[in-house]
Design a protein around this motif. Structure first.
Motif, PDB file in Angstrom:
ATOM      1  N   GLU A   1      -7.073 -10.096  12.764  1.00  0.00           N
ATOM      2  CA  GLU A   1      -8.482 -10.244  13.076  1.00  0.00           C
ATOM      3  C   GLU A   1      -8.828 -11.642  13.535  1.00  0.00           C
ATOM      4  O   GLU A   1      -9.934 -11.680  14.019  1.00  0.00           O
ATOM      5  CB  GLU A   1      -9.206  -9.851  11.824  1.00  0.00           C
ATOM      6  CG  GLU A   1      -9.016  -8.151  11.548  1.00  0.00           C
ATOM      7  CD  GLU A   1      -7.766  -7.928  10.521  1.00  0.00           C
ATOM      8  OE1 GLU A   1      -7.205  -8.960  10.439  1.00  0.00           O
ATOM      9  OE2 GLU A   1      -7.683  -6.864  10.130  1.00  0.00           O
TER      10      GLU A   1
ATOM     11  N   CYS B   1      -3.980   6.063   8.458  1.00  0.00           N
ATOM     12  CA  CYS B   1      -4.777   4.930   9.053  1.00  0.00           C
ATOM     13  C   CYS B   1      -4.644   5.216  10.577  1.00  0.00           C
ATOM     14  O   CYS B   1      -4.048   6.205  11.005  1.00  0.00           O
ATOM     15  CB  CYS B   1      -4.463   3.627   8.687  1.00  0.00           C
ATOM     16  SG  CYS B   1      -2.684   3.023   8.778  1.00  0.00           S
TER      17      CYS B   1
ATOM     18  N   ARG C   1       0.908  -1.208  -0.046  1.00  0.00           N
ATOM     19  CA  ARG C   1      -0.010   0.025  -0.007  1.00  0.00           C
ATOM     20  C   ARG C   1       0.828   1.102  -0.033  1.00  0.00           C
ATOM     21  O   ARG C   1       0.428   2.185  -0.657  1.00  0.00           O
ATOM     22  CB  ARG C   1      -0.937  -0.033   1.231  1.00  0.00           C
ATOM     23  CG  ARG C   1      -1.675   1.176   1.312  1.00  0.00           C
ATOM     24  CD  ARG C   1      -2.893   0.939   2.466  1.00  0.00           C
ATOM     25  NE  ARG C   1      -3.371   2.371   2.758  1.00  0.00           N
ATOM     26  CZ  ARG C   1      -4.266   2.523   3.632  1.00  0.00           C
ATOM     27  NH1 ARG C   1      -4.849   1.366   4.127  1.00  0.00           N
ATOM     28  NH2 ARG C   1      -4.711   3.780   3.562  1.00  0.00           N
TER      29      ARG C   1
ATOM     30  N   ASP D   1      -3.851  -3.681  16.056  1.00  0.00           N
ATOM     31  CA  ASP D   1      -3.666  -3.587  14.345  1.00  0.00           C
ATOM     32  C   ASP D   1      -4.017  -2.187  13.865  1.00  0.00           C
ATOM     33  O   ASP D   1      -4.677  -1.439  14.457  1.00  0.00           O
ATOM     34  CB  ASP D   1      -4.547  -4.739  13.844  1.00  0.00           C
ATOM     35  CG  ASP D   1      -4.075  -4.983  12.372  1.00  0.00           C
ATOM     36  OD1 ASP D   1      -2.818  -4.525  11.874  1.00  0.00           O
ATOM     37  OD2 ASP D   1      -5.138  -5.803  11.796  1.00  0.00           O
ATOM     38  N   LEU D   2      -3.638  -2.263  12.564  1.00  0.00           N
ATOM     39  CA  LEU D   2      -4.072  -0.888  11.774  1.00  0.00           C
ATOM     40  C   LEU D   2      -5.394  -1.092  11.267  1.00  0.00           C
ATOM     41  O   LEU D   2      -6.106  -2.315  11.037  1.00  0.00           O
ATOM     42  CB  LEU D   2      -3.063  -0.827  10.316  1.00  0.00           C
ATOM     43  CG  LEU D   2      -1.683  -0.493  10.752  1.00  0.00           C
ATOM     44  CD1 LEU D   2      -0.756  -0.660   9.329  1.00  0.00           C
ATOM     45  CD2 LEU D   2      -1.245   0.649  11.736  1.00  0.00           C
ATOM     46  N   VAL D   3      -6.205   0.008  11.322  1.00  0.00           N
ATOM     47  CA  VAL D   3      -7.488   0.216  11.038  1.00  0.00           C
ATOM     48  C   VAL D   3      -7.689   1.355   9.917  1.00  0.00           C
ATOM     49  O   VAL D   3      -7.048   2.417  10.433  1.00  0.00           O
ATOM     50  CB  VAL D   3      -8.636   0.489  12.195  1.00  0.00           C
ATOM     51  CG1 VAL D   3      -9.862   0.722  11.575  1.00  0.00           C
ATOM     52  CG2 VAL D   3      -8.306  -0.530  13.292  1.00  0.00           C
ATOM     53  N   ASP D   4      -8.468   0.966   8.796  1.00  0.00           N
ATOM     54  CA  ASP D   4      -8.432   2.354   7.943  1.00  0.00           C
ATOM     55  C   ASP D   4      -9.878   2.496   7.753  1.00  0.00           C
ATOM     56  O   ASP D   4     -10.438   3.236   8.538  1.00  0.00           O
ATOM     57  CB  ASP D   4      -7.780   1.968   6.712  1.00  0.00           C
ATOM     58  CG  ASP D   4      -7.886   3.064   5.776  1.00  0.00           C
ATOM     59  OD1 ASP D   4      -8.261   4.223   6.231  1.00  0.00           O
ATOM     60  OD2 ASP D   4      -7.733   2.869   4.405  1.00  0.00           O
ATOM     61  N   THR D   5     -10.460   1.703   7.019  1.00  0.00           N
ATOM     62  CA  THR D   5     -12.092   1.980   6.815  1.00  0.00           C
ATOM     63  C   THR D   5     -12.946   1.390   7.931  1.00  0.00           C
ATOM     64  O   THR D   5     -14.092   1.522   8.205  1.00  0.00           O
ATOM     65  CB  THR D   5     -12.795   1.606   5.416  1.00  0.00           C
ATOM     66  OG1 THR D   5     -12.260   0.064   5.583  1.00  0.00           O
ATOM     67  CG2 THR D   5     -11.900   2.170   4.448  1.00  0.00           C
ATOM     68  N   GLY D   6     -12.412   0.262   8.531  1.00  0.00           N
ATOM     69  CA  GLY D   6     -12.979  -0.356   9.569  1.00  0.00           C
ATOM     70  C   GLY D   6     -13.983  -1.665   9.021  1.00  0.00           C
ATOM     71  O   GLY D   6     -14.479  -2.430   9.877  1.00  0.00           O
ATOM     72  N   LYS D   7     -13.772  -1.753   7.650  1.00  0.00           N
ATOM     73  CA  LYS D   7     -14.480  -2.845   7.176  1.00  0.00           C
ATOM     74  C   LYS D   7     -14.156  -4.180   7.266  1.00  0.00           C
ATOM     75  O   LYS D   7     -15.115  -5.183   7.571  1.00  0.00           O
ATOM     76  CB  LYS D   7     -14.510  -2.537   5.634  1.00  0.00           C
ATOM     77  CG  LYS D   7     -15.403  -1.149   5.022  1.00  0.00           C
ATOM     78  CD  LYS D   7     -15.436  -1.378   3.827  1.00  0.00           C
ATOM     79  CE  LYS D   7     -16.186  -0.122   3.068  1.00  0.00           C
ATOM     80  NZ  LYS D   7     -15.761   0.287   1.837  1.00  0.00           N
ATOM     81  N   THR D   8     -12.676  -4.540   7.791  1.00  0.00           N
ATOM     82  CA  THR D   8     -12.305  -5.656   7.933  1.00  0.00           C
ATOM     83  C   THR D   8     -13.036  -6.076   9.204  1.00  0.00           C
ATOM     84  O   THR D   8     -13.080  -7.280   9.559  1.00  0.00           O
ATOM     85  CB  THR D   8     -10.610  -5.507   7.822  1.00  0.00           C
ATOM     86  OG1 THR D   8     -10.511  -5.202   6.560  1.00  0.00           O
ATOM     87  CG2 THR D   8     -10.109  -7.147   8.022  1.00  0.00           C
TER      88      THR D   8
ATOM     89  N   ALA E   1      -0.971   6.982   2.973  1.00  0.00           N
ATOM     90  CA  ALA E   1      -1.340   5.693   3.541  1.00  0.00           C
ATOM     91  C   ALA E   1      -1.624   5.887   5.237  1.00  0.00           C
ATOM     92  O   ALA E   1      -1.422   5.299   6.219  1.00  0.00           O
ATOM     93  CB  ALA E   1      -0.211   4.745   3.651  1.00  0.00           C
TER      94      ALA E   1
HETATM   95  P1  AMP Z   1      -9.980  -1.493   6.833  1.00  0.00           P
HETATM   96  O1  AMP Z   1     -10.568  -2.866   6.700  1.00  0.00           O
HETATM   97  O2  AMP Z   1      -9.799  -0.467   5.564  1.00  0.00           O
HETATM   98  O3  AMP Z   1      -9.991  -1.012   8.161  1.00  0.00           O
HETATM   99  O4  AMP Z   1      -8.184  -1.935   6.556  1.00  0.00           O
HETATM  100  C1  AMP Z   1      -7.665  -3.014   7.503  1.00  0.00           C
HETATM  101  C2  AMP Z   1      -6.752  -3.882   7.182  1.00  0.00           C
HETATM  102  O5  AMP Z   1      -5.800  -3.325   6.306  1.00  0.00           O
HETATM  103  C3  AMP Z   1      -5.850  -4.507   8.099  1.00  0.00           C
HETATM  104  O6  AMP Z   1      -5.575  -5.927   8.065  1.00  0.00           O
HETATM  105  C4  AMP Z   1      -4.696  -3.540   8.239  1.00  0.00           C
HETATM  106  O7  AMP Z   1      -3.580  -4.419   8.770  1.00  0.00           O
HETATM  107  C5  AMP Z   1      -4.483  -2.957   6.860  1.00  0.00           C
HETATM  108  N1  AMP Z   1      -4.343  -1.723   6.704  1.00  0.00           N
HETATM  109  C6  AMP Z   1      -4.928  -0.726   6.973  1.00  0.00           C
HETATM  110  N2  AMP Z   1      -4.330   0.457   6.819  1.00  0.00           N
HETATM  111  C7  AMP Z   1      -3.144   0.147   6.311  1.00  0.00           C
HETATM  112  C8  AMP Z   1      -1.954   0.809   5.976  1.00  0.00           C
HETATM  113  N3  AMP Z   1      -1.904   2.111   6.044  1.00  0.00           N
HETATM  114  N4  AMP Z   1      -0.778   0.152   5.653  1.00  0.00           N
HETATM  115  C9  AMP Z   1      -0.754  -1.106   5.691  1.00  0.00           C
HETATM  116  N5  AMP Z   1      -1.695  -1.907   5.910  1.00  0.00           N
HETATM  117  C10 AMP Z   1      -2.948  -1.095   6.300  1.00  0.00           C
END
Ligand code: AMP
Length: 212
Positions: free
Chosen positions: A147, A99, A16, A160-167, A97
Protein backbone atom coordinates in the motif's frame (compact mmCIF):
# COMPACT_ATOMS: atom_id res chain seq x y z
CA UNK A 1 5.76 -58.36 13.08
CA UNK A 2 3.26 -55.66 12.14
CA UNK A 3 4.26 -52.96 9.67
CA UNK A 4 5.04 -49.54 11.19
CA UNK A 5 2.55 -46.88 10.08
CA UNK A 6 4.50 -43.96 8.61
CA UNK A 7 3.92 -40.55 10.19
CA UNK A 8 2.56 -37.66 8.22
CA UNK A 9 3.77 -34.04 8.22
CA UNK A 10 1.52 -31.06 7.50
CA UNK A 11 3.15 -27.75 6.53
CA UNK A 12 0.97 -24.80 7.52
CA UNK A 13 1.48 -21.20 6.38
CA UNK A 14 2.47 -18.92 9.26
CA UNK A 15 0.24 -16.09 10.45
CA UNK A 16 -3.38 -15.67 9.52
CA UNK A 17 -3.74 -19.06 7.80
CA UNK A 18 -2.28 -20.92 10.77
CA UNK A 19 -4.52 -19.03 13.20
CA UNK A 20 -7.62 -19.69 11.10
CA UNK A 21 -6.61 -23.36 10.62
CA UNK A 22 -6.45 -24.09 14.35
CA UNK A 23 -10.16 -24.85 14.73
CA UNK A 24 -10.02 -27.18 11.74
CA UNK A 25 -6.83 -28.91 12.95
CA UNK A 26 -8.41 -29.34 16.38
CA UNK A 27 -11.63 -30.81 14.93
CA UNK A 28 -9.52 -33.20 12.83
CA UNK A 29 -7.66 -34.34 15.97
CA UNK A 30 -4.33 -32.85 14.92
CA UNK A 31 -4.09 -29.73 17.11
CA UNK A 32 -0.49 -28.87 18.09
CA UNK A 33 0.50 -29.98 21.61
CA UNK A 34 2.66 -26.87 22.15
CA UNK A 35 1.69 -23.27 21.54
CA UNK A 36 3.68 -22.40 18.39
CA UNK A 37 3.88 -18.75 19.44
CA UNK A 38 5.74 -19.73 22.61
CA UNK A 39 7.58 -22.83 21.50
CA UNK A 40 10.88 -22.58 19.64
CA UNK A 41 10.42 -26.06 18.23
CA UNK A 42 10.28 -26.17 14.45
CA UNK A 43 8.38 -29.44 14.37
CA UNK A 44 5.23 -29.56 16.47
CA UNK A 45 3.79 -32.82 17.72
CA UNK A 46 0.01 -33.03 17.58
CA UNK A 47 -2.68 -34.87 19.52
CA UNK A 48 -2.35 -37.59 16.90
CA UNK A 49 1.02 -39.33 17.46
CA UNK A 50 1.22 -40.08 13.72
CA UNK A 51 0.81 -36.48 12.59
CA UNK A 52 3.13 -33.51 13.07
CA UNK A 53 3.07 -29.90 11.95
CA UNK A 54 5.67 -27.53 10.57
CA UNK A 55 4.77 -23.85 10.50
CA UNK A 56 6.59 -22.14 7.63
CA UNK A 57 6.41 -19.03 5.44
CA UNK A 58 3.45 -19.21 3.08
CA UNK A 59 5.65 -19.13 -0.02
CA UNK A 60 7.62 -22.13 1.29
CA UNK A 61 4.58 -24.38 1.84
CA UNK A 62 4.26 -25.56 -1.83
CA UNK A 63 8.01 -26.20 -1.96
CA UNK A 64 7.91 -28.35 1.19
CA UNK A 65 4.99 -30.34 -0.19
CA UNK A 66 6.28 -30.68 -3.77
CA UNK A 67 9.65 -32.05 -2.61
CA UNK A 68 8.27 -34.25 0.18
CA UNK A 69 9.53 -32.21 3.18
CA UNK A 70 5.85 -32.29 4.12
CA UNK A 71 3.07 -34.58 2.95
CA UNK A 72 0.19 -32.13 3.29
CA UNK A 73 0.14 -28.34 3.15
CA UNK A 74 -2.30 -25.62 4.12
CA UNK A 75 -1.71 -22.47 2.10
CA UNK A 76 -3.52 -19.60 0.36
CA UNK A 77 -4.64 -19.89 -3.25
CA UNK A 78 -2.69 -16.66 -3.93
CA UNK A 79 0.56 -18.48 -3.08
CA UNK A 80 -0.44 -21.44 -5.26
CA UNK A 81 -1.31 -19.23 -8.24
CA UNK A 82 2.11 -17.63 -7.98
CA UNK A 83 3.99 -20.91 -7.47
CA UNK A 84 5.62 -22.56 -10.44
CA UNK A 85 5.43 -26.32 -9.88
CA UNK A 86 3.02 -29.24 -9.93
CA UNK A 87 4.31 -31.89 -7.57
CA UNK A 88 1.13 -31.88 -5.53
CA UNK A 89 -2.64 -32.24 -5.73
CA UNK A 90 -4.99 -29.52 -4.53
CA UNK A 91 -8.00 -31.56 -3.43
CA UNK A 92 -9.75 -29.24 -1.03
CA UNK A 93 -10.83 -25.64 -0.57
CA UNK A 94 -10.76 -25.22 3.22
CA UNK A 95 -12.91 -22.09 3.03
CA UNK A 96 -10.79 -20.21 5.56
CA UNK A 97 -8.64 -17.04 5.32
CA UNK A 98 -11.02 -15.79 2.65
CA UNK A 99 -10.15 -12.58 0.86
CA UNK A 100 -9.60 -11.43 -2.73
CA UNK A 101 -6.78 -10.41 -4.98
CA UNK A 102 -7.33 -6.96 -6.36
CA UNK A 103 -5.80 -4.07 -8.23
CA UNK A 104 -5.83 -1.03 -5.95
CA UNK A 105 -4.64 2.52 -6.09
CA UNK A 106 -5.78 6.13 -6.23
CA UNK A 107 -9.08 6.60 -8.04
CA UNK A 108 -7.63 7.56 -11.45
CA UNK A 109 -4.59 5.31 -11.25
CA UNK A 110 -5.44 3.18 -14.28
CA UNK A 111 -6.02 6.11 -16.64
CA UNK A 112 -2.33 7.01 -16.99
CA UNK A 113 -1.00 7.41 -20.53
CA UNK A 114 2.38 6.13 -19.46
CA UNK A 115 3.25 2.48 -19.00
CA UNK A 116 1.47 1.42 -15.80
CA UNK A 117 3.77 0.69 -12.89
CA UNK A 118 2.37 -2.01 -10.62
CA UNK A 119 3.87 -2.88 -7.23
CA UNK A 120 3.20 -6.38 -5.96
CA UNK A 121 4.57 -9.48 -4.34
CA UNK A 122 2.65 -11.46 -6.99
CA UNK A 123 4.56 -10.78 -10.25
CA UNK A 124 3.24 -13.86 -12.10
CA UNK A 125 -0.43 -13.30 -11.27
CA UNK A 126 -0.02 -9.60 -12.10
CA UNK A 127 1.73 -10.28 -15.41
CA UNK A 128 -0.95 -12.76 -16.48
CA UNK A 129 -3.83 -10.51 -15.42
CA UNK A 130 -2.67 -7.39 -17.29
CA UNK A 131 -1.54 -9.42 -20.31
CA UNK A 132 -5.12 -10.71 -20.63
CA UNK A 133 -6.37 -7.12 -20.50
CA UNK A 134 -3.84 -6.12 -23.16
CA UNK A 135 -2.30 -3.56 -20.81
CA UNK A 136 1.46 -3.02 -20.84
CA UNK A 137 2.90 -2.79 -17.36
CA UNK A 138 6.14 -2.57 -15.46
CA UNK A 139 6.19 -4.77 -12.36
CA UNK A 140 7.87 -3.55 -9.20
CA UNK A 141 8.44 -6.54 -6.93
CA UNK A 142 7.95 -5.81 -3.23
CA UNK A 143 7.91 -8.11 -0.22
CA UNK A 144 5.64 -6.17 2.14
CA UNK A 145 3.41 -3.10 2.69
CA UNK A 146 2.41 -2.80 -0.96
CA UNK A 147 0.00 0.00 0.00
CA UNK A 148 2.95 2.32 0.55
CA UNK A 149 4.13 2.21 -3.08
CA UNK A 150 1.45 4.46 -4.66
CA UNK A 151 1.67 6.87 -1.73
CA UNK A 152 5.35 7.62 -2.34
CA UNK A 153 5.17 7.53 -6.15
CA UNK A 154 6.94 4.19 -6.49
CA UNK A 155 4.00 2.73 -8.46
CA UNK A 156 0.67 3.77 -10.00
CA UNK A 157 -1.19 0.89 -8.41
CA UNK A 158 -0.73 -2.35 -6.51
CA UNK A 159 -1.91 -5.95 -6.77
CA UNK A 160 -2.53 -7.27 -3.27
CA UNK A 161 -4.88 -9.19 -1.02
CA UNK A 162 -7.88 -7.25 0.23
CA UNK A 163 -10.12 -8.45 3.01
CA UNK A 164 -12.15 -5.74 4.77
CA UNK A 165 -10.66 -2.95 2.62
CA UNK A 166 -9.71 -1.03 5.78
CA UNK A 167 -5.97 -0.91 4.99
CA UNK A 168 -6.71 0.60 1.57
CA UNK A 169 -9.19 3.09 3.02
CA UNK A 170 -6.80 4.16 5.79
CA UNK A 171 -4.28 5.05 3.09
CA UNK A 172 -6.63 6.84 0.69
CA UNK A 173 -6.56 3.96 -1.82
CA UNK A 174 -9.42 2.20 -3.62
CA UNK A 175 -10.09 -1.28 -4.87
CA UNK A 176 -10.13 -0.69 -8.63
CA UNK A 177 -10.49 -4.17 -10.12
CA UNK A 178 -11.01 -7.59 -8.58
CA UNK A 179 -8.77 -10.33 -9.94
CA UNK A 180 -10.11 -13.39 -8.11
CA UNK A 181 -11.37 -14.75 -4.81
CA UNK A 182 -8.84 -16.39 -2.49
CA UNK A 183 -9.06 -18.92 0.33
CA UNK A 184 -6.79 -21.44 2.01
CA UNK A 185 -6.37 -24.80 0.24
CA UNK A 186 -5.22 -28.23 1.30
CA UNK A 187 -2.44 -29.56 -0.91
CA UNK A 188 -1.09 -33.11 -0.90
CA UNK A 189 2.22 -34.53 -2.10
CA UNK A 190 1.54 -36.91 -4.99
CA UNK A 191 3.84 -39.67 -3.75
CA UNK A 192 2.54 -39.50 -0.16
CA UNK A 193 -0.90 -40.53 -1.35
CA UNK A 194 0.65 -43.82 -2.42
CA UNK A 195 3.35 -44.43 0.18
CA UNK A 196 1.24 -43.23 3.14
CA UNK A 197 -2.11 -44.18 1.67
CA UNK A 198 -4.07 -45.16 4.79
CA UNK A 199 -3.22 -42.16 6.96
CA UNK A 200 -3.39 -39.73 4.02
CA UNK A 201 -6.87 -40.85 3.01
CA UNK A 202 -8.04 -40.88 6.62
CA UNK A 203 -6.92 -37.30 7.18
CA UNK A 204 -8.14 -36.11 3.81
CA UNK A 205 -11.59 -37.60 4.48
CA UNK A 206 -11.67 -35.94 7.88
CA UNK A 207 -10.87 -32.51 6.44
CA UNK A 208 -13.40 -33.07 3.66
CA UNK A 209 -16.16 -33.85 6.16
CA UNK A 210 -15.31 -30.75 8.17
CA UNK A 211 -15.44 -28.29 5.29
CA UNK A 212 -18.22 -29.60 3.04
P1 AMP B 1 -7.85 -5.52 4.98
O1 AMP B 1 -7.42 -4.19 5.57
O2 AMP B 1 -8.75 -6.30 5.91
O3 AMP B 1 -8.42 -5.37 3.59
O4 AMP B 1 -6.54 -6.43 4.85
C1 AMP B 1 -5.54 -6.05 3.95
C2 AMP B 1 -4.16 -6.41 4.45
O5 AMP B 1 -4.15 -7.70 5.04
C3 AMP B 1 -3.20 -6.45 3.28
O6 AMP B 1 -1.94 -5.99 3.71
C4 AMP B 1 -3.18 -7.90 2.89
O7 AMP B 1 -1.94 -8.28 2.32
C5 AMP B 1 -3.46 -8.63 4.20
N1 AMP B 1 -4.39 -9.76 4.03
C6 AMP B 1 -5.71 -9.71 3.79
N2 AMP B 1 -6.25 -10.91 3.71
C7 AMP B 1 -5.24 -11.80 3.91
C8 AMP B 1 -5.15 -13.23 3.94
N3 AMP B 1 -6.21 -14.03 3.74
N4 AMP B 1 -3.94 -13.78 4.15
C9 AMP B 1 -2.86 -13.00 4.36
N5 AMP B 1 -2.87 -11.65 4.34
C10 AMP B 1 -4.05 -11.05 4.12
Amino acid sequence: MSAVTPSLTIAVAKGRIFKESLALLTAAGVAPRDDPERSRKLILETENPLVRLVIVRATDVPTYVEYGGADFGIVGKDTLLEYDGDGFYEPLDLGIARCRLAVAGRQAALTTNERLRVATKYPEITRRYFEKQGVQIEIIKLYGSMELAPLVGLADCIVDLVDTGKTLMANGLHELEQICGISARLIVNKAALKTKYAISVQLLTQFERLVT
